[in-house]
Design a protein around this motif. Structure first.
Motif, PDB file in Angstrom:
ATOM      1  N   SER A  92      25.723 -14.859  38.053  1.00 41.93           N
ATOM      2  CA  SER A  92      25.881 -16.183  37.444  1.00 41.93           C
ATOM      3  C   SER A  92      25.023 -16.286  36.181  1.00 41.93           C
ATOM      4  N   THR A 150      27.713 -28.198  39.841  1.00 44.98           N
ATOM      5  CA  THR A 150      26.289 -28.418  40.140  1.00 44.98           C
ATOM      6  C   THR A 150      25.678 -27.207  40.857  1.00 44.98           C
ATOM      7  N   GLU A 151      24.344 -27.093  40.789  1.00 44.86           N
ATOM      8  CA  GLU A 151      23.633 -25.991  41.456  1.00 44.86           C
ATOM      9  C   GLU A 151      23.842 -26.066  42.958  1.00 44.86           C
ATOM     10  N   ARG A 168      21.145 -21.810  31.463  1.00 43.19           N
ATOM     11  CA  ARG A 168      21.477 -22.888  32.391  1.00 43.19           C
ATOM     12  C   ARG A 168      20.605 -24.118  32.084  1.00 43.19           C
ATOM     13  N   LEU A 190      14.830 -23.241  38.137  1.00 45.68           N
ATOM     14  CA  LEU A 190      16.131 -22.616  37.847  1.00 45.68           C
ATOM     15  C   LEU A 190      16.058 -21.109  37.998  1.00 45.68           C
ATOM     16  N   GLN A 227      16.314 -20.298  41.529  1.00 45.21           N
ATOM     17  CA  GLN A 227      17.679 -20.441  42.054  1.00 45.21           C
ATOM     18  C   GLN A 227      18.550 -19.255  41.648  1.00 45.21           C
ATOM     19  N   ARG A 274      20.284 -16.651  44.283  1.00 51.58           N
ATOM     20  CA  ARG A 274      21.746 -16.479  44.324  1.00 51.58           C
ATOM     21  C   ARG A 274      22.104 -15.008  44.075  1.00 51.58           C
TER      22      ARG A 274
END
Ligand code: DC
Length: 229
Positions: free
Chosen positions: A11, A91-92, A156, A172, A175, A179
């Motif tokens: 991502s 959205t996250e 992002r 972020l 995250q 992921r």
């Protein structure tokens, strides 16, 4: 016959923007496979299906009522049970739900046919994690886009700031890292480049530079006639 070009990667590597731009330029269809996993994550939340109930999730994956509409301005509207969920999808939180439902083999099998149906003439740009390895292994051109975690989190961050959202860059990065970790280490269809994929690190490249590089490969392989830039 559809000419298929796959664009995989983690991502934030720029897959979405580059894929939409290429589809536009070449007059090809576009498959945002991440949107299917995101839609499933949302549908599961709405219908209170547990994120570990593989049977119920795969039933939902095969039968969920979804729609993709391209508007006159070229933007894409995504519908779940008739409702426009395009914003909520990005959205996250929805990304994290998607990454969890995507780890179930039964879910991936249920979405396989739905993804293959996007292959229509003259061609398809298929954007995701396993487009080149599993869903379209026959594709004549496979691209794997990467960028450093810091750069992806930074992109992002900018995107969210532009939307007026107050976020922490550090959070972020965390995250993005978690992921990546889940997408790369799952047992089925983990994120990895196909053996015949061409890898491109986009950390130092603009969207236009990435698009030009891919377009040159498309022309070099003779997949379409050269279109005036
Ligand atoms: O590309 P995206 O951020 O919209 O994808 C959301 C999640 O869906 C991603 O974290 C992993 C999953 N996914 C997948 O497993 N296989 C794909 N082909 C596309 C997405």
């Amino acid at each position: 016959m559809a000419t298929i070009i796959t664009i995989d990667g983690p991502s934030g590597a720029g897959k979405g923007t580059v894929s939409r731009g290429l589809a536009n330029k070449l007059g090809f269809h576009y498959l945002d496979s991440g949107a299917l996993y995101r839609l499933l994550g949302l549908a599961a939340q709405r219908h209170r299906v547990g994120l570990d109930s593989d049977n119920a999730l795969s039933m939902l994956a095969a039968h969920m009522d979804i729609g993709f509409k391209t508007l006159d301005d070229g933007s894409l509207k995504i519908l779940l049970e008739g409702e426009d969920v395009s914003q909520e999808l990005r959205t996250e939180n929805t990304g994290a739900l998607a990454s969890q439902v995507a780890a179930h083999p039964e879910v991936r099998t249920a979405l396989f046919d739905r993804q293959r149906q996007f292959a229509k003439a003259p061609g398809l740009i298929a954007d995701g994690r396993d487009m080149g390895t599993v869903v379209f292994p026959e594709a004549p051109l496979k691209i794997y886009l990467t960028a450093s975690i810091e750069e992806r989190a930074q992109r992002r961050y900018k995107e969210l700031l532009d939307k007026g959202e107050n976020v922490s860059l550090r959070a972020l990065e965390e995250q993005v890292r978690s992921r990546d970790e889940r997408d790369m280490n799952r047992d089925v269809s983990p994120l990895l480049p196909a053996e015949d994929a061409i890898e491109l690190d986009t950390s130092e490249l603009s969207i236009q530079e990435v698009m030009d590089t891919v377009l040159n490969l498309v022309y070099l392989k003779g997949l379409v006639k050269v279109i005036d830039q």
